[in-house]
Design a protein around this motif. Structure first.
Motif, mmCIF file in Angstrom:
data_model
loop_
_atom_site.group_PDB
_atom_site.id
_atom_site.type_symbol
_atom_site.label_atom_id
_atom_site.label_comp_id
_atom_site.label_asym_id
_atom_site.label_seq_id
_atom_site.Cartn_x
_atom_site.Cartn_y
_atom_site.Cartn_z
ATOM 1 N N ARG A 180 0.806 -1.144 0.007
ATOM 2 C CA ARG A 180 0.158 0.150 0.009
ATOM 3 C C ARG A 180 0.870 1.131 0.119
ATOM 4 O O ARG A 180 1.574 1.585 0.802
ATOM 5 N N LEU A 181 0.735 1.991 -1.022
ATOM 6 C CA LEU A 181 1.821 3.089 -1.292
ATOM 7 C C LEU A 181 0.941 4.559 -1.333
ATOM 8 O O LEU A 181 -0.088 4.537 -2.152
ATOM 9 N N SER A 182 1.211 5.332 -0.541
ATOM 10 C CA SER A 182 0.693 6.665 -0.483
ATOM 11 C C SER A 182 1.536 7.589 -0.071
ATOM 12 O O SER A 182 2.840 7.469 0.186
ATOM 13 N N GLY A 183 1.108 9.000 -0.196
ATOM 14 C CA GLY A 183 2.077 10.230 0.252
ATOM 15 C C GLY A 183 3.363 9.992 -0.545
ATOM 16 O O GLY A 183 3.458 9.883 -1.838
ATOM 17 N N HIS A 184 4.632 10.387 0.061
ATOM 18 C CA HIS A 184 5.828 10.406 -0.428
ATOM 19 C C HIS A 184 6.237 9.181 -1.096
ATOM 20 O O HIS A 184 7.002 9.083 -2.130
ATOM 21 N N ASP A 185 5.459 8.024 -0.886
ATOM 22 C CA ASP A 185 6.064 6.695 -1.431
ATOM 23 C C ASP A 185 5.679 6.827 -2.829
ATOM 24 O O ASP A 185 6.210 6.172 -3.927
ATOM 25 N N LEU A 186 4.610 7.530 -3.218
ATOM 26 C CA LEU A 186 4.162 7.494 -4.517
ATOM 27 C C LEU A 186 4.961 8.233 -5.607
ATOM 28 O O LEU A 186 5.203 8.143 -6.928
ATOM 29 N N VAL A 187 5.817 9.253 -4.859
ATOM 30 C CA VAL A 187 6.821 9.906 -5.852
ATOM 31 C C VAL A 187 7.802 8.680 -6.219
ATOM 32 O O VAL A 187 8.317 9.112 -7.448
ATOM 33 N N ASP A 188 8.090 7.467 -5.786
ATOM 34 C CA ASP A 188 9.007 6.401 -5.999
ATOM 35 C C ASP A 188 8.349 5.370 -6.876
ATOM 36 O O ASP A 188 8.852 4.462 -6.860
#
Length: 656
Positions: free
Chosen positions: A541-549
């Motif tokens: 589950r990816l959200s916030g800053h993780d979505l930049v990557d």
């Protein structure tokens, strides 16, 4: 804007640090607008009266108390803002130097070289009035040169080249630059290795790796009460029965590889596509278990680890998860245990260093891979360098054993591996194997799109590119296919990602067991915008800053594809310094059934004939190893044992 009057970083710090309860972006912005340059002073002096118009008395008192608790980090934020640095570096700075950080930075801004570029630190020092001939400035320049070289993957640089680059950075004479180099060496910032220099950390890792491997090769008395050394006769007897036991028929080269794995504490099993490395791996695991040895199997990429599991019927893991489990004492590497690393061409120096650090004294390590593939993404060379050291036990598989009517890929790959471009057939929609679509450079992108369409769409083809930029680079190709997907979606579903799209993660995240290059599929979305993606069978589950990557992966770089396998691969052939033999070879060997090359045959031939990029990577590992063996040989002969640093042999440009 004068950075001394820019307190945006301070306002951001107040808003983002959880220590300042109740101060969000809006409130922090009001404080900045109301107090301007006076905000740092008001916080430092505890001037609640100045804060009261915005916060009120009680909230002002709370903020002052919190600021005092966070005084060191707050002072660093102010110092960073005054000198043009990103205030978000403050936490790293405080971790490095604690409460003394503000005072130390004011006395010696060159300490910021640990987290910032030389030019920015140099500008801060100039504003503080420090002299251009300060020793700290010269030492920082040496450090900057060596770490820029490290960013280019080199762990060793000729001293004359370092002097030249330092002189350019400082805009000083060669004698002044040479003096800076000498001082850096005397302080341990740089390590002199033969006629070259290394960053201290890289030199330490190469020396440790060389020493650990040398000790394994020399042999270590077993610490295991059950497992024992296996004789050649015993192993041959088992191998004679192996076809019936494990369902595989081993050739002479493959039997030799099993002998190496079972009878040496360190060794390499190398070979190209289709030579039977997977079969050998299955036999090694079965033989190890037969003779009472535990086996730990791993690879850098999750998909490579999954293929190890499928091939052997035994669990394999990523290197990151293995190391994490060992450090948490969830996995114990016992004496006589065999650690097997597949796809070892991807191992950079820090990763091999970490593996060797957790190995027991009487453990065994086997690196399996193909040194003709691209060198690792990180710095240093491991498999590529070790394979050229005669003292290291090595088994090379050369005979191609996997070739079907549907795929002649192994034969073509073997020719490319040797620097030859064989005859390639024109692309045909119904044919498998390896083919080419010849076209001019400006037509490559369009023809690539046509090929993908002819083969059933992006779900059936993975584009591997040498480049990110350009018409046929990963950025353009991913944008093109994403637009196609969006055009078929209802307006409400047209987001940055769409369910079913291939994605790639662009950062090492050991907590999630994801690495830079992990490939997945978007599965679904949650109400808060969280993206649910599946990587190697695991939901993330990816959200916030993780979505930049997170990015699309219709097209990925060949480097990102290492360790993975795809049914069909399309490779744009565009002239570039990155397009060389190892890149073409690596791309070809990622395919299971079909490879389509799109571009100029002449450009392709030039790339295949060009020496691999790994030959241009400069390291000190080979010489550290050779120097260590020479020292030990001298000690045995009663010579001057121990006087020579194992890393002080003449370093060189790695030659494959």
């Amino acid at each position: 804007m004068d950075p001394r009057r820019d307190h945006t970083a301070l306002a951001r710090h107040l808003a983002e640090d959880p220590a300042f309860v109740g101060i969000g972006y809006a409130t922090a912005g009001k404080l900045q607008a109301a107090l301007g340059d006076d905000l740092p002073r008001a916080l430092a002096d505890g001037d609640v009266d100045a804060l009261e118009p915005v916060l009120g008395i009680e909230r002002g008192l709370d903020l002052v108390a919190a600021w005092r608790d966070q005084q060191a980090e707050g002072d660093v934020v102010v110092w960073l803002a005054e000198h043009g640095f990103d205030g978000r570096l403050a936490r790293k700075v405080v971790v490095l130097w604690g409460a003394e950080a503000p005072a130390r930075l004011r006395a010696n801004p060159w300490l910021m070289m640990a987290v910032a570029d030389f030019e920015k630190v140099d500008a801060a020092a100039h504003r503080l009035g420090l002299p251009l001939d300060a020793d700290d400035r010269g030492i920082a320049a040496v450090e900057a040169v060596l770490y820029r070289r490290l960013d280019e993957h080199h762990t060793w640089t000729a001293e004359a080249e370092v002097v030249r680059l330092v002189g350019r950075l400082l805009r000083c004479s060669a004698s002044r630059a040479a003096e800076a180099v000498s001082k850096a060496v005397s302080l341990g910032v740089a390590v002199r290795t033969g006629d070259g220099l290394q960053p201290a950390g890289a030199a330490m890792m190469e020396t440790y790796v060389a020493g650990a491997i040398a000790r394994m090769i020399e042999g270590q008395a077993s610490e295991d009460l059950i497992a024992r050394e296996v004789t050649s006769q015993e192993l041959d007897g088992w191998l004679d029965e192996a076809a019936g036991t494990i369902g595989v028929e081993l050739g002479g080269e493959q039997r030799d590889a099993v002998h190496l794995a079972l009878r040496h504490r360190f060794g390499l099993v190398v070979g190209g596509a289709g030579v039977g490395k997977t079969t050998v791996l299955k036999a090694i695991v079965a033989a190890s278990e037969r003779f009472g040895r535990a086996v730990h199997m791993m690879a850098l990429a999750g998909r490579a680890a999954l293929r190890m599991t499928e091939a052997t019927g035994r669990r394999a893991s990523t290197i990151a998860s293995f190391l994490k489990a060992v450090e948490a004492r969830q996995v114990a590497v016992g004496p006589e245990a065999l650690v097997v690393v597949d796809e070892s061409s991807m191992l950079d120096l820090p990763t091999l260093y970490r593996i060797l650090r957790v190995m027991p004294a009487s453990g065994r390590l086997l690196l399996v891979g193909d040194h003709a593939q691209l060198p690792p993404i990180g710095f240093g060379l491991t498999l590529h360098a070790l394979v050229g050291i005669p003292a290291i036990p090595k088994s090379e598989l050369r005979t191609i054993r996997r070739q079907t009517a549907a795929s002649g890929i192994p034969v073509v790959a073997a020719a490319v591996r040797e620097g030859r471009l064989p005859q390639l057939d024109p692309f045909s929609r119904g044919a498998g194997g390896l083919s080419i679509v010849e076209c001019r450079p400006e037509a490559v992108a369009d023809r690539l799109v046509d090929v993908v369409a002819d083969l059933g769409g992006p779900a059936n083809v993975r584009i591997l590119s040498a480049l990110k930029a350009g018409a046929s680079g990963t950025f353009a190709m991913n944008a093109h296919f994403h637009r196609i997907v969006l055009s078929g979606c209802p307006p409400g579903d047209r987001g940055r990602f769409v369910a079913g799209e291939p994605v790639v993660f662009l950062r090492n995240d050991y907590r999630r067991d994801l690495r830079n290059g992990s490939l997945g599929i978007v599965a679904s979305f949650e109400a808060d915008g969280t993206v649910v993606a599946v990587f190697d069978g695991n939901e993330q589950r990816l959200s916030g800053h993780d979505l930049v990557d997170l990015d699309h992966a219709y097209a990925i770089t060949v480097h990102k594809a290492q360790g993975s396998a795809f049914g069909t691969v399309a490779l744009p052939i565009v002239a570039s310094r990155l397009l060389d033999r190892s890149l073409v070879y690596t791309a070809i060997t990622r395919a299971i059934d079909r490879v389509v090359l799109v571009g100029s045959r002449d450009v392709l031939r030039s790339a295949v004939e060009r020496a691999p990029s790994s030959l241009r990577r400069e390291t000190g590992l080979l010489e550290a190893f050779v120097g260590l063996l020479q020292n030990r040989s001298e000690a045995v002969r009663g010579g001057e044992s121990g006087r020579r640093n194992p890393g002080t042999g003449r370093a060189h440009r790695h030659r494959g």
